[in-house]
Design a protein around this motif. Structure first.
Motif, mmCIF file in Angstrom:
data_model
loop_
_atom_site.group_PDB
_atom_site.id
_atom_site.type_symbol
_atom_site.label_atom_id
_atom_site.label_comp_id
_atom_site.label_asym_id
_atom_site.label_seq_id
_atom_site.Cartn_x
_atom_site.Cartn_y
_atom_site.Cartn_z
ATOM 1 N N GLN A 189 -15.611 -18.923 -7.847
ATOM 2 C CA GLN A 189 -14.364 -19.534 -8.332
ATOM 3 C C GLN A 189 -14.788 -19.477 -9.772
ATOM 4 O OE1 GLN A 189 -11.891 -21.427 -6.360
ATOM 5 N NE2 GLN A 189 -12.645 -19.555 -5.381
ATOM 6 N N ASN A 190 -15.752 -19.938 -10.429
ATOM 7 C CA ASN A 190 -15.737 -20.018 -12.096
ATOM 8 C C ASN A 190 -15.353 -18.785 -12.470
ATOM 9 O OD1 ASN A 190 -16.816 -22.836 -11.617
ATOM 10 N ND2 ASN A 190 -18.887 -22.243 -11.727
ATOM 11 N N LEU A 191 -15.623 -17.667 -11.913
ATOM 12 C CA LEU A 191 -15.330 -16.308 -12.430
ATOM 13 C C LEU A 191 -14.144 -15.706 -12.187
ATOM 14 C CD1 LEU A 191 -19.097 -14.756 -12.306
ATOM 15 C CD2 LEU A 191 -17.963 -15.796 -14.419
ATOM 16 N N SER A 192 -13.512 -16.520 -11.360
ATOM 17 C CA SER A 192 -12.188 -15.982 -10.871
ATOM 18 C C SER A 192 -12.356 -14.741 -9.781
ATOM 19 C CB SER A 192 -11.150 -15.694 -11.829
ATOM 20 O OG SER A 192 -10.908 -16.924 -12.563
ATOM 21 N N LEU A 193 -13.251 -14.614 -9.223
ATOM 22 C CA LEU A 193 -13.478 -13.376 -7.941
ATOM 23 C C LEU A 193 -13.006 -14.093 -6.755
ATOM 24 C CD1 LEU A 193 -17.004 -12.577 -9.341
ATOM 25 C CD2 LEU A 193 -15.101 -11.633 -10.108
ATOM 26 N N ASP A 194 -12.842 -12.841 -5.983
ATOM 27 C CA ASP A 194 -12.532 -13.155 -4.432
ATOM 28 C C ASP A 194 -14.279 -13.243 -3.741
ATOM 29 O OD1 ASP A 194 -10.048 -13.462 -4.189
ATOM 30 O OD2 ASP A 194 -9.716 -11.201 -3.938
ATOM 31 N N PHE A 195 -14.114 -14.078 -2.698
ATOM 32 C CA PHE A 195 -15.339 -14.436 -2.021
ATOM 33 C C PHE A 195 -15.251 -14.059 -0.747
ATOM 34 C CE2 PHE A 195 -18.196 -17.178 0.028
ATOM 35 C CZ PHE A 195 -19.501 -17.114 -0.779
ATOM 36 N N ILE A 196 -16.294 -13.556 -0.059
ATOM 37 C CA ILE A 196 -16.542 -13.244 1.612
ATOM 38 C C ILE A 196 -17.964 -14.354 1.843
ATOM 39 C CG2 ILE A 196 -17.077 -11.843 3.298
ATOM 40 C CD1 ILE A 196 -15.228 -9.868 1.970
ATOM 41 N N GLY A 197 -17.929 -14.838 2.927
ATOM 42 C CA GLY A 197 -19.051 -15.903 3.097
ATOM 43 C C GLY A 197 -19.787 -15.090 4.350
ATOM 44 N N ILE A 198 -21.097 -15.190 4.202
ATOM 45 C CA ILE A 198 -21.772 -14.678 5.250
ATOM 46 C C ILE A 198 -22.649 -16.000 5.880
ATOM 47 C CG2 ILE A 198 -23.847 -13.105 5.725
ATOM 48 C CD1 ILE A 198 -21.045 -11.724 4.978
ATOM 49 N N GLY A 199 -22.833 -15.883 7.417
ATOM 50 C CA GLY A 199 -23.668 -16.799 8.034
ATOM 51 C C GLY A 199 -22.948 -18.034 8.565
ATOM 52 N N GLU A 200 -23.391 -18.371 9.364
ATOM 53 C CA GLU A 200 -22.768 -19.679 10.296
ATOM 54 C C GLU A 200 -23.108 -20.998 9.437
ATOM 55 O OE1 GLU A 200 -21.404 -19.903 13.031
ATOM 56 O OE2 GLU A 200 -21.871 -18.321 14.663
ATOM 57 N N LYS A 201 -24.134 -21.115 8.846
ATOM 58 C CA LYS A 201 -24.346 -22.537 8.314
ATOM 59 C C LYS A 201 -23.300 -22.946 7.280
ATOM 60 C CE LYS A 201 -27.541 -24.948 5.322
ATOM 61 N NZ LYS A 201 -28.746 -24.639 4.159
ATOM 62 N N ASN A 202 -22.450 -22.122 6.608
ATOM 63 C CA ASN A 202 -21.570 -22.873 5.726
ATOM 64 C C ASN A 202 -20.261 -22.191 6.023
ATOM 65 O OD1 ASN A 202 -23.251 -24.218 3.966
ATOM 66 N ND2 ASN A 202 -23.980 -22.500 3.012
ATOM 67 N N LYS A 203 -19.906 -21.421 7.300
ATOM 68 C CA LYS A 203 -18.835 -20.743 7.600
ATOM 69 C C LYS A 203 -17.626 -21.835 7.563
ATOM 70 C CE LYS A 203 -16.672 -17.995 10.963
ATOM 71 N NZ LYS A 203 -16.867 -17.313 12.476
ATOM 72 N N LYS A 204 -17.642 -22.836 8.275
ATOM 73 C CA LYS A 204 -16.562 -23.820 8.210
ATOM 74 C C LYS A 204 -16.219 -24.309 6.661
ATOM 75 C CE LYS A 204 -15.085 -28.381 9.996
ATOM 76 N NZ LYS A 204 -15.494 -29.677 10.973
ATOM 77 N N ARG A 205 -17.250 -24.629 6.132
ATOM 78 C CA ARG A 205 -16.986 -24.947 4.786
ATOM 79 C C ARG A 205 -16.403 -24.036 3.677
ATOM 80 N NH1 ARG A 205 -15.216 -28.709 1.570
ATOM 81 N NH2 ARG A 205 -16.341 -29.033 -0.630
ATOM 82 N N PHE A 206 -16.937 -22.787 3.977
ATOM 83 C CA PHE A 206 -16.234 -21.428 3.061
ATOM 84 C C PHE A 206 -14.906 -21.301 3.588
ATOM 85 C CE2 PHE A 206 -20.569 -19.263 2.985
ATOM 86 C CZ PHE A 206 -20.910 -19.515 1.822
ATOM 87 N N LEU A 207 -14.584 -21.654 4.638
ATOM 88 C CA LEU A 207 -13.068 -21.545 5.007
ATOM 89 C C LEU A 207 -12.389 -22.576 4.509
ATOM 90 C CD1 LEU A 207 -13.498 -20.117 8.602
ATOM 91 C CD2 LEU A 207 -13.057 -18.940 6.526
ATOM 92 N N GLU A 208 -12.547 -23.757 4.226
ATOM 93 C CA GLU A 208 -12.122 -25.052 3.919
ATOM 94 C C GLU A 208 -11.679 -24.676 2.647
ATOM 95 O OE1 GLU A 208 -13.790 -28.313 6.886
ATOM 96 O OE2 GLU A 208 -14.627 -28.186 5.098
ATOM 97 N N LEU A 209 -12.767 -24.109 1.693
ATOM 98 C CA LEU A 209 -12.715 -24.074 0.450
ATOM 99 C C LEU A 209 -11.771 -22.642 -0.030
ATOM 100 C CD1 LEU A 209 -16.580 -24.540 -0.494
ATOM 101 C CD2 LEU A 209 -14.531 -25.916 -1.106
ATOM 102 N N GLY A 210 -11.391 -21.935 0.872
ATOM 103 C CA GLY A 210 -10.432 -21.003 0.801
ATOM 104 C C GLY A 210 -11.021 -19.574 0.698
ATOM 105 N N ALA A 211 -12.136 -19.335 1.284
ATOM 106 C CA ALA A 211 -12.976 -18.006 1.170
ATOM 107 C C ALA A 211 -11.806 -17.028 1.827
ATOM 108 C CB ALA A 211 -14.010 -17.936 1.699
ATOM 109 N N LYS A 212 -12.190 -15.697 1.118
ATOM 110 C CA LYS A 212 -11.098 -14.745 1.614
ATOM 111 C C LYS A 212 -11.408 -14.399 3.244
ATOM 112 C CE LYS A 212 -9.777 -10.038 0.338
ATOM 113 N NZ LYS A 212 -8.428 -10.571 -0.533
ATOM 114 N N ALA A 213 -12.598 -14.566 3.494
ATOM 115 C CA ALA A 213 -13.065 -14.530 4.808
ATOM 116 C C ALA A 213 -14.462 -14.796 4.884
ATOM 117 C CB ALA A 213 -12.980 -12.743 5.275
ATOM 118 N N CYS A 214 -15.020 -15.047 6.272
ATOM 119 C CA CYS A 214 -16.343 -15.469 6.514
ATOM 120 C C CYS A 214 -16.720 -14.900 7.877
ATOM 121 C CB CYS A 214 -16.474 -17.044 6.712
ATOM 122 S SG CYS A 214 -18.000 -17.765 6.608
#
Length: 226
Positions: A189-214
């Motif tokens: 986010q700080n560098l204005s990059l897209d983001f893809i999340g990996i793993g179950e632990k933070n999956k829900k949070r990543f999607l809430e934050l607007g990750a491109k995919a998880c």
């Protein structure tokens, strides 16, 4: 699972991979090595609440704990000693395993000439040990670490510049950070990059934050490419 990218499009993008928890299942065992390496340097009062550190990097862990123990600036030469002992401590533990699909995904990227690089809070030698133990291909020219940057933003930008030189490109159409930690997302986010999340632990949070995919793992991610 539907494809999110076609190969022809992928060749004009850059994927930046975190290592610990993203490519290698190394977080828990590596933190044991960090703690023991700090003890070897005579740092006895160690803040082991690593998850809440300002920067999730080896360089910061050393400086922060050294300064809180001794009340003075960290000598430059101790970073080398710390890195050397980290490798020694890792040699005492069981070999690290890959996150499911990591080796195959990197092979897929290489085979299809998809640009990628590595950005890790680890120091170089321990990072290479992790990748070697998982037999994941890498080139040191594509490996950006906390050797020169304490904050994650610094070595992610370093990774981008390394990739430009390695692939002989002035720019990429898109730069995508791939990581497992909330700090990976914040850096993207700080560098204005897209983001893809990996793993179950933070999956829900990543999607809430607007990750491109998880994705649960990199095998699942791989199935969306092609």
């Amino acid at each position: 699972m539907a494809s999110i990218y076609k190969i022809c499009i992928l060749k004009n993008k850059l994927f930046i991979f975190d290592i610990d928890g993203t490519l290698t299942n190394s977080v828990a065992t590596y933190l044991i090595s960090v703690t023991k390496a700090l003890l070897t340097l005579g740092i006895s009062d160690i803040d082991t609440d690593y998850i809440n550190y300002k920067h999730h990097t080896d360089r910061y862990a050393l400086r922060y704990n050294y300064e809180r123990n001794f009340g003075k600036i960290l000598p430059n030469e101790l970073l080398h000693d710390f890195e050397t002992d980290l490798v020694h401590q890792m040699s005492k533990l069981d070999p690290i395993k890959e996150i499911e699909g990591a080796k195959a995904l990197i092979h897929f990227f290489r085979e299809n000439e998809v640009p990628f690089c590595f950005a890790t809070g680890s120091l170089p030698k321990p990072a290479m040990v992790k990748l070697d133990q998982c037999t994941i291909w890498y080139d040191e020219l594509l490996l950006a670490t906390s050797k020169t940057h304490e904050a994650r933003e610094g070595f992610v930008l370093d990774a981008i510049e390394r990739a430009k030189a390695f692939y002989n490109k002035e720019q990429f159409d898109e730069v995508i950070s791939v990581g497992d930690g909330i700090w990976d997302w914040k850096t993207a986010q700080n560098l204005s990059l897209d983001f893809i999340g990996i793993g179950e632990k933070n999956k829900k949070r990543f999607l809430e934050l607007g990750a491109k995919a998880c994705f649960v793992n990199l095998e699942e991610f791989r199935k969306t490419l092609g």
